[in-house]
Design an enzyme around this catalytic site. Structure first.
Site, PDB file in Angstrom:
ATOM      1  N   CYS A   1      38.149  28.089  48.084  1.00 41.45           N
ATOM      2  CA  CYS A   1      37.066  29.081  48.048  1.00 41.45           C
ATOM      3  C   CYS A   1      35.695  28.435  48.041  1.00 41.45           C
ATOM      4  O   CYS A   1      34.708  29.060  48.417  1.00 41.45           O
ATOM      5  CB  CYS A   1      37.242  29.985  46.835  1.00 41.45           C
ATOM      6  SG  CYS A   1      38.847  30.776  46.839  1.00 41.45           S
TER       7      CYS A   1
ATOM      8  N   ASN B   1      39.802  38.899  49.239  1.00 41.16           N
ATOM      9  CA  ASN B   1      39.339  37.520  49.030  1.00 41.16           C
ATOM     10  C   ASN B   1      39.825  36.677  50.212  1.00 41.16           C
ATOM     11  O   ASN B   1      41.019  36.406  50.339  1.00 41.16           O
ATOM     12  CB  ASN B   1      39.903  37.004  47.705  1.00 41.16           C
ATOM     13  CG  ASN B   1      39.550  35.550  47.426  1.00 41.16           C
ATOM     14  OD1 ASN B   1      39.217  34.791  48.333  1.00 41.16           O
ATOM     15  ND2 ASN B   1      39.632  35.160  46.171  1.00 41.16           N
TER      16      ASN B   1
ATOM     17  N   HIS C   1      30.999  33.909  46.236  1.00 38.76           N
ATOM     18  CA  HIS C   1      32.333  33.951  46.845  1.00 38.76           C
ATOM     19  C   HIS C   1      33.019  35.221  46.367  1.00 38.76           C
ATOM     20  O   HIS C   1      32.976  35.553  45.177  1.00 38.76           O
ATOM     21  CB  HIS C   1      33.134  32.708  46.421  1.00 38.76           C
ATOM     22  CG  HIS C   1      34.599  32.886  46.582  1.00 38.76           C
ATOM     23  ND1 HIS C   1      35.165  33.260  47.783  1.00 38.76           N
ATOM     24  CD2 HIS C   1      35.635  32.784  45.691  1.00 38.76           C
ATOM     25  CE1 HIS C   1      36.477  33.372  47.618  1.00 38.76           C
ATOM     26  NE2 HIS C   1      36.789  33.088  46.375  1.00 38.76           N
TER      27      HIS C   1
HETATM   28  N1  COA Z   1      49.860  46.053  40.750  1.00 40.22           N
HETATM   29  C1  COA Z   1      50.252  46.618  39.598  1.00 40.22           C
HETATM   30  N2  COA Z   1      50.474  45.916  38.463  1.00 40.22           N
HETATM   31  C2  COA Z   1      50.263  44.581  38.520  1.00 40.22           C
HETATM   32  C3  COA Z   1      49.838  43.929  39.691  1.00 40.22           C
HETATM   33  C4  COA Z   1      49.645  44.726  40.830  1.00 40.22           C
HETATM   34  N3  COA Z   1      49.223  44.198  42.003  1.00 40.22           N
HETATM   35  N4  COA Z   1      49.719  42.622  39.426  1.00 40.22           N
HETATM   36  C5  COA Z   1      50.047  42.437  38.138  1.00 40.22           C
HETATM   37  N5  COA Z   1      50.388  43.627  37.585  1.00 40.22           N
HETATM   38  C6  COA Z   1      50.815  43.893  36.215  1.00 40.22           C
HETATM   39  C7  COA Z   1      51.452  42.701  35.553  1.00 40.22           C
HETATM   40  O1  COA Z   1      52.806  42.605  35.898  1.00 40.22           O
HETATM   41  C8  COA Z   1      51.260  43.019  34.096  1.00 40.22           C
HETATM   42  O2  COA Z   1      52.219  43.961  33.699  1.00 40.22           O
HETATM   43  P1  COA Z   1      52.853  43.897  32.203  1.00 40.22           P
HETATM   44  O3  COA Z   1      51.704  44.129  31.289  1.00 40.22           O
HETATM   45  O4  COA Z   1      53.865  44.987  32.230  1.00 40.22           O
HETATM   46  O5  COA Z   1      53.440  42.513  32.074  1.00 40.22           O
HETATM   47  C9  COA Z   1      49.904  43.716  34.087  1.00 40.22           C
HETATM   48  O6  COA Z   1      49.671  44.182  35.419  1.00 40.22           O
HETATM   49  C10 COA Z   1      48.778  42.820  33.668  1.00 40.22           C
HETATM   50  O7  COA Z   1      48.911  41.596  34.377  1.00 40.22           O
HETATM   51  P2  COA Z   1      47.884  40.458  34.236  1.00 40.22           P
HETATM   52  O8  COA Z   1      48.247  39.348  35.192  1.00 40.22           O
HETATM   53  O9  COA Z   1      47.669  40.113  32.805  1.00 40.22           O
HETATM   54  O10 COA Z   1      46.592  41.225  34.794  1.00 40.22           O
HETATM   55  P3  COA Z   1      45.127  40.792  34.772  1.00 40.22           P
HETATM   56  O11 COA Z   1      44.320  41.810  34.095  1.00 40.22           O
HETATM   57  O12 COA Z   1      44.944  39.362  34.361  1.00 40.22           O
HETATM   58  O13 COA Z   1      44.781  40.884  36.325  1.00 40.22           O
HETATM   59  C11 COA Z   1      44.357  39.481  38.172  1.00 40.22           C
HETATM   60  C12 COA Z   1      45.408  40.031  37.257  1.00 40.22           C
HETATM   61  C13 COA Z   1      45.032  38.536  39.155  1.00 40.22           C
HETATM   62  C14 COA Z   1      43.731  40.638  38.970  1.00 40.22           C
HETATM   63  C15 COA Z   1      43.282  38.783  37.300  1.00 40.22           C
HETATM   64  O14 COA Z   1      43.886  37.826  36.485  1.00 40.22           O
HETATM   65  C16 COA Z   1      42.223  38.145  38.114  1.00 40.22           C
HETATM   66  O15 COA Z   1      41.424  38.822  38.704  1.00 40.22           O
HETATM   67  N6  COA Z   1      42.169  36.788  38.127  1.00 40.22           N
HETATM   68  C17 COA Z   1      41.269  36.078  38.960  1.00 40.22           C
HETATM   69  C18 COA Z   1      41.867  36.013  40.305  1.00 40.22           C
HETATM   70  C19 COA Z   1      40.955  35.491  41.337  1.00 40.22           C
HETATM   71  O16 COA Z   1      39.783  35.786  41.342  1.00 40.22           O
HETATM   72  N7  COA Z   1      41.486  34.672  42.222  1.00 40.22           N
HETATM   73  C20 COA Z   1      40.755  34.136  43.254  1.00 40.22           C
HETATM   74  C21 COA Z   1      40.102  32.913  42.828  1.00 40.22           C
HETATM   75  S1  COA Z   1      39.241  32.238  44.124  1.00 40.22           S
END
Ligand code: COA
Length: 332
Positions: free
Chosen positions: A114, A289, A259
Site C-alpha cells: 500500500c 482498497n 491510502h
Molecule cells: N462480514 C461479516 N462478518 C465478518 C466479516 C465480514 N466480511 N469479517 C469478519 N466478520 C466477523 C468476524 O468473524 C467476527 O465475528 P465473531 O465476533 O462472531 O467472531 C466479527 O465480525 C468481528 O471480527 P473482527 O475481525 O474482530 O472485526 P473488526 O472489527 O476487527 O473488523 C476489519 C475487521 C478487517 C474490517 C478491521 O480489522 C480492519 O479494518 N482492519 C484494518 C484492515 C485494513 O485496513 N487493511 C488494509 C491495510 S492496507
C-alpha cells in the site's frame, strides 16, 4: 538541483462492479457489516479475459500522458508499484513498457504494497533531482481479487481488497515552481506476517503443490486488528514528519489523500489531524482498497473533480504490508 512536479494523472478501474450485495451471495457477510467496518459499498474486480495488471496500468498511463500533453517517447524511465505482478518474474514494469512501445528505457518494480506508490514517487523524485532523468512515469496497479479467499473463511479480507490502476507523470522543474517538497519512507519487518501472501514462496522445497494450493498460505492473510492499530498511529506520525520537515502545520494542507485502506482509518486520522471533511479525499466507498493503486486512483479522481489547484499543498500518506508507511508533501 531540480525538483519534480506531477504534470499528469490518470486512472483505470475494471468495468466489473461488485456490490456488497453480490458478496452476500458467495460468502456469509452483509452490506451493513461491510459499510460499518470498512466504508466500502462496492469495488471493481478484474475481467480475466480483458484486464491484466500491466494493461490496466497502460490505460491509466495513456490518460496521464494525454493530460500532461506529452508524447510517449518523452518518458525516460518507469517506476511500477505492484505486489500482484502478472508474472512471478519479470515485473509488470517491463510488460507495461512493451505495451507503450518504450522498449529500451529503464523500468523497475516496487513491491511495497500500500505504500508502493509513495515509495515509487520518492525513487522517481531522487532520479529527477540528481538530473539522471527528466520525465518519469510512476504507476500503481493491482489485481487483488484473485489473491483473496472468496469463501466465508476469507471474508474479512475479501470484502476489502480490489483491483485498479493509477498513473502519474513526474517532470523536472525549477524548485521555485513547487513540486515534491519531501518524501518520508519507513518499514518494520517485525510485522511482515501480519499482512501477507506466503506462497508460492521460494524458500520452500516445492514452490507449488496441490496441497499448497488448497491450504491457507496461498491466500492473502491479514491480522486486521493489528493492521488497524498500527495504521492509525503510523499515518499521523508520518504526516506529522512531512509537516515538520517543511515547517508547516496541518492547517497548511489543502488536500490530504490517504491510502484508501479503510474509511474508519481515514476518518480516525482526519480526526487526529483535526482536518475538515473537504480537505480529505476518500473514494474507498466505490473502489475498495486497491493497495498500490489506491493513492494514484484517488489523486487522479480528486484532480478530475477540481479538488487540486495550482499552488495547493497536497499530502499523500500510506500504510500497509511490511509493515511499510510513507508520506509525500507536494506543492502543486
Ligand atoms: N462480514 C461479516 N462478518 C465478518 C466479516 C465480514 N466480511 N469479517 C469478519 N466478520 C466477523 C468476524 O468473524 C467476527 O465475528 P465473531 O465476533 O462472531 O467472531 C466479527 O465480525 C468481528 O471480527 P473482527 O475481525 O474482530 O472485526 P473488526 O472489527 O476487527 O473488523 C476489519 C475487521 C478487517 C474490517 C478491521 O480489522 C480492519 O479494518 N482492519 C484494518 C484492515 C485494513 O485496513 N487493511 C488494509 C491495510 S492496507
Amino acid at each position: 538541483m531540480k525538483s519534480s512536479r506531477i504534470i499528469g494523472l490518470g486512472h483505470y478501474v475494471p468495468e466489473n462492479i461488485i456490490k456488497n450485495k453480490d458478496l452476500e451471495a458467495i460468502m456469509d457477510t452483509n452490506d451493513a457489516w461491510i459499510v460499518e467496518r470498512t466504508g466500502i459499498h462496492e469495488r471493481r474486480w478484474f475481467n480475466p479475459d480483458k484486464d491484466t495488471v500491466a494493461n490496466m496500468a497502460t490505460r491509466a498511463a495513456k490518460i496521464a500522458m494525454e493530460r500532461a500533453k506529452i508524447k510517449v517517447s518523452e518518458i525516460d524511465f518507469i517506476v511500477f508499484a505492484t505486489i500482484t505482478p502478472d508474472y512471478f518474474f519479470p515485473g509488470s514494469g517491463v510488460l507495461m513498457q512493451r505495451e507503450l512501445g518504450l522498449q529500451g528505457i529503464g523500468a523497475i518494480d516496487i513491491r511495497n504494497a500500500c505504500s508502493g506508490f509513495i515509495y515509487g514517487l520518492s525513487v522517481a523524485d531522487q532520479f529527477i533531482k540528481t538530473g539522471m532523468y527528466k520525465t518519469i512515469l510512476v504507476v500503481g496497479a493491482e489485481i487483488q481479487s484473485s489473491a483473496v479467499d472468496k469463501s466465508t473463511e476469507g471474508r474479512s479480507s475479501a470484502v476489502i481488497f480490489a483491483d485498479g490502476a493509477g498513473a502519474a507523470i513526474l517532470r523536472a522543474c525549477d524548485p521555485a515552481e513547487g513540486g515534491i517538497l519531501s518524501t518520508h519512507l519507513h518499514a518494520d519487518g517485525d510485522f511482515a506476517e501480519e499482512l501477507y501472501v506466503r506462497d508460492p514462496g521460494s524458500s520452500r522445497k516445492v514452490r507449488l503443490s496441490e496441497e499448497l494450493i488448497k491450504g491457507p498460505t496461498f491466500n492473502l492473510t491479514m491480522n486486521g486488528n493489528a493492521v488497524f492499530k498500527h495504521a492509525v498511529v503510523r499515518f499521523s506520525e508520518v504526516i506529522g514528519e512531512a509537516l515538520a520537515a517543511n515547517n508547516m502545520k496541518a492547517e497548511d494542507i489543502d488536500l490530504l489523500v490517504p491510502h484508501q485502506a479503510n474509511l474508519r482509518i481515514s476518518n480516525y486520522v482526519q480526526k487526529q489531524m483535526n482536518m475538515p471533511d473537504e480537505k480529505v479525499f476518500n473514494n474507498i466507498m466505490y473502489y475498495g482498497n486497491t493497495t498500490a493503486a489506491s493513492i494514484p486512483i484517488a489523486l487522479s479522481e480528486a484532480w478530475e473533480k477540481g479538488k487540486i489547484n495550482e499552488g495547493d499543498i497536497i499530502c499523500l500518506a500510506a500504510f500497509g504490508s511490511g509493515f511499510t508507511w510513507a508520506s509525500a508533501l507536494i506543492k502543486w
